[in-house]
Scaffold this motif. Structure first.
Motif, PDB file in Angstrom:
ATOM      1  N   ASP A 253     -47.256-102.671 -26.679  1.00 11.23           N
ATOM      2  CA  ASP A 253     -48.112-103.814 -26.381  1.00 11.23           C
ATOM      3  C   ASP A 253     -48.493-104.525 -27.679  1.00 11.23           C
ATOM      4  O   ASP A 253     -48.523-103.915 -28.750  1.00 11.23           O
ATOM      5  CB  ASP A 253     -49.390-103.368 -25.663  1.00 11.23           C
ATOM      6  N   THR A 254     -48.803-105.798 -27.565  1.00 11.25           N
ATOM      7  CA  THR A 254     -49.284-106.569 -28.718  1.00 11.25           C
ATOM      8  C   THR A 254     -50.761-106.864 -28.519  1.00 11.25           C
ATOM      9  O   THR A 254     -51.169-107.300 -27.445  1.00 11.25           O
ATOM     10  CB  THR A 254     -48.507-107.890 -28.858  1.00 11.25           C
ATOM     11  N   VAL A 255     -51.566-106.587 -29.547  1.00 11.10           N
ATOM     12  CA  VAL A 255     -52.985-106.881 -29.463  1.00 11.10           C
ATOM     13  C   VAL A 255     -53.360-107.881 -30.551  1.00 11.10           C
ATOM     14  O   VAL A 255     -52.782-107.884 -31.636  1.00 11.10           O
ATOM     15  CB  VAL A 255     -53.855-105.609 -29.593  1.00 11.10           C
ATOM     16  N   VAL A 256     -54.320-108.748 -30.224  1.00 11.67           N
ATOM     17  CA  VAL A 256     -54.831-109.728 -31.180  1.00 11.67           C
ATOM     18  C   VAL A 256     -56.141-109.198 -31.741  1.00 11.67           C
ATOM     19  O   VAL A 256     -57.023-108.776 -30.986  1.00 11.67           O
ATOM     20  CB  VAL A 256     -55.041-111.101 -30.517  1.00 11.67           C
ATOM     21  N   ILE A 257     -56.259-109.219 -33.062  1.00  7.95           N
ATOM     22  CA  ILE A 257     -57.419-108.660 -33.747  1.00  7.95           C
ATOM     23  C   ILE A 257     -58.203-109.779 -34.418  1.00  7.95           C
ATOM     24  O   ILE A 257     -57.621-110.597 -35.144  1.00  7.95           O
ATOM     25  CB  ILE A 257     -56.977-107.635 -34.811  1.00  7.95           C
ATOM     26  N   ASN A 258     -59.503-109.795 -34.175  1.00 11.18           N
ATOM     27  CA  ASN A 258     -60.395-110.729 -34.850  1.00 11.18           C
ATOM     28  C   ASN A 258     -60.944-110.034 -36.097  1.00 11.18           C
ATOM     29  O   ASN A 258     -61.876-109.216 -36.016  1.00 11.18           O
ATOM     30  CB  ASN A 258     -61.535-111.148 -33.922  1.00 11.18           C
ATOM     31  N   THR A 259     -60.382-110.343 -37.248  1.00 13.91           N
ATOM     32  CA  THR A 259     -60.769-109.662 -38.482  1.00 13.91           C
ATOM     33  C   THR A 259     -62.144-110.106 -38.980  1.00 13.91           C
ATOM     34  O   THR A 259     -62.679-109.515 -39.919  1.00 13.91           O
ATOM     35  CB  THR A 259     -59.728-109.901 -39.588  1.00 13.91           C
ATOM     36  N   ALA A 260     -62.720-111.147 -38.349  1.00 11.11           N
ATOM     37  CA  ALA A 260     -64.058-111.592 -38.724  1.00 11.11           C
ATOM     38  C   ALA A 260     -65.139-110.735 -38.074  1.00 11.11           C
ATOM     39  O   ALA A 260     -66.312-110.822 -38.460  1.00 11.11           O
ATOM     40  CB  ALA A 260     -64.254-113.059 -38.340  1.00 11.11           C
ATOM     41  N   ASP A 261     -64.772-109.921 -37.089  1.00 12.32           N
ATOM     42  CA  ASP A 261     -65.740-109.115 -36.349  1.00 12.32           C
ATOM     43  C   ASP A 261     -65.540-107.641 -36.697  1.00 12.32           C
ATOM     44  O   ASP A 261     -64.632-106.986 -36.186  1.00 12.32           O
ATOM     45  CB  ASP A 261     -65.555-109.338 -34.843  1.00 12.32           C
ATOM     46  N   VAL A 262     -66.376-107.134 -37.578  1.00 15.12           N
ATOM     47  CA  VAL A 262     -66.246-105.743 -38.018  1.00 15.12           C
ATOM     48  C   VAL A 262     -67.530-104.952 -37.729  1.00 15.12           C
ATOM     49  O   VAL A 262     -67.748-103.897 -38.322  1.00 15.12           O
ATOM     50  CB  VAL A 262     -65.898-105.668 -39.520  1.00 15.12           C
ATOM     51  N   ARG A 263     -68.352-105.460 -36.838  1.00 14.62           N
ATOM     52  CA  ARG A 263     -69.577-104.743 -36.471  1.00 14.62           C
ATOM     53  C   ARG A 263     -69.288-103.864 -35.257  1.00 14.62           C
ATOM     54  O   ARG A 263     -68.888-104.364 -34.206  1.00 14.62           O
ATOM     55  CB  ARG A 263     -70.698-105.738 -36.135  1.00 14.62           C
ATOM     56  N   PRO A 264     -69.479-102.542 -35.371  1.00 17.65           N
ATOM     57  CA  PRO A 264     -69.157-101.659 -34.248  1.00 17.65           C
ATOM     58  C   PRO A 264     -70.005-101.950 -33.019  1.00 17.65           C
ATOM     59  O   PRO A 264     -71.196-102.261 -33.126  1.00 17.65           O
ATOM     60  CB  PRO A 264     -69.455-100.259 -34.811  1.00 17.65           C
ATOM     61  N   VAL A 265     -69.367-101.878 -31.853  1.00 15.94           N
ATOM     62  CA  VAL A 265     -70.034-102.100 -30.569  1.00 15.94           C
ATOM     63  C   VAL A 265     -69.612-100.973 -29.633  1.00 15.94           C
ATOM     64  O   VAL A 265     -68.415-100.682 -29.497  1.00 15.94           O
ATOM     65  CB  VAL A 265     -69.651-103.468 -29.968  1.00 15.94           C
ATOM     66  N   ASP A 266     -70.583-100.356 -29.007  1.00 17.14           N
ATOM     67  CA  ASP A 266     -70.300 -99.258 -28.090  1.00 17.14           C
ATOM     68  C   ASP A 266     -69.405 -99.730 -26.945  1.00 17.14           C
ATOM     69  O   ASP A 266     -69.722-100.701 -26.256  1.00 17.14           O
ATOM     70  CB  ASP A 266     -71.618 -98.709 -27.533  1.00 17.14           C
ATOM     71  N   GLY A 267     -68.272 -99.075 -26.759  1.00 12.14           N
ATOM     72  CA  GLY A 267     -67.349 -99.402 -25.678  1.00 12.14           C
ATOM     73  C   GLY A 267     -66.277-100.409 -26.041  1.00 12.14           C
ATOM     74  O   GLY A 267     -65.340-100.610 -25.266  1.00 12.14           O
TER      75      GLY A 267
END
Length: 230
Positions: free
Chosen positions: A157-171
């Protein structure tokens, strides 16, 4: 448009090389090249093989209007829709680089090399990017390796990553530099700690890992998935 030109365009739309399509239909690449140039005629059996490989009805090679195809197959109008070929200058779409990440343990950030397995970019609609309040310049796409996130995300699969968002979020799912290896994991908050968890039900093989310090650095949040699995 001739039959050969139509097949050539459909092949390119699906990201297949001449060699790849020839392998799928078990044909000599030279014969297929002549077919696409309309130098050589088509047998019904060959057309059926090509149609199956390109996942279109055989009628798609003969009609320019999709409603003609629907009529030929006795389908309601609008059932089959035309494939839109994205022009290089089409401002409605943004091309996101498809890359292979190069990372180092304990180092924030990454370097990337183009992933030319199928294509070097992934096209996303500009309105989708705007609607999700994303910065296209901060997006990269990578091909997933391994089985740890199945059945949510499969290998290939191909996933798109937002490298501007590095704040962990539960789930939420993130790409992470874990001890110098790029991994796709779901974050979980437990007992005051952040953990990297896998969606694969075999937790003995894919057990959770503690995300702490320089051993676990977030590359970016996964915001989209492209998959061949239906």
């Amino acid at each position: 448009m001739t039959i050969g030109a139509t097949i050539r365009q459909l092949r390119k739309d699906r990201g297949l090389t001449l060699n790849q399509l020839a392998a799928l239909i078990e044909s000599d690449v030279g014969n297929l090249s002549r077919l696409e140039r309309d130098v050589q005629g088509y047998s019904d059996a060959t057309l059926k093989k090509i149609a199956a490989a390109l996942e279109v009805p055989v009628a798609a090679f003969f009609y320019d209007d999709p409603d003609q195809i629907n009529n030929a197959y006795g389908l309601p109008p609008g059932t089959l829709m035309p494939v839109r070929v994205i022009d290089e200058d089409d401002v409605e779409f943004v091309r996101i680089p498809l890359v292979k990440l190069r990372i180092t343990a304990g180092i924030t950030g990454f370097q990337s090399d183009p992933d030319t397995t199928d294509a070097s970019t992934l096209s996303l609609h500009a309105r989708w990017i705007e609607r999700n309040k994303l910065n296209a310049a901060k997006l990269v796409a990578i091909r997933v390796r391994g089985e740890s996130m199945e059945p949510s995300i499969y290998a290939g699969d191909t996933v798109v990553i937002n490298t501007a968002d590095v704040r962990p979020v539960d789930g939420a799912v993130f790409a992470v530099n874990y001890e110098g290896e790029s991994v796709i994991k779901r974050f979980s908050r437990d007992a005051g700690e952040w953990w990297l968890t896998s969606d694969n039900p075999d937790q003995r093989r894919h057990h959770r890992k503690l995300c702490r310090g320089d051993a676990c650095l977030i590359i970016g949040r996964v915001v989209r998935k492209e998959s061949d699995r239906i």
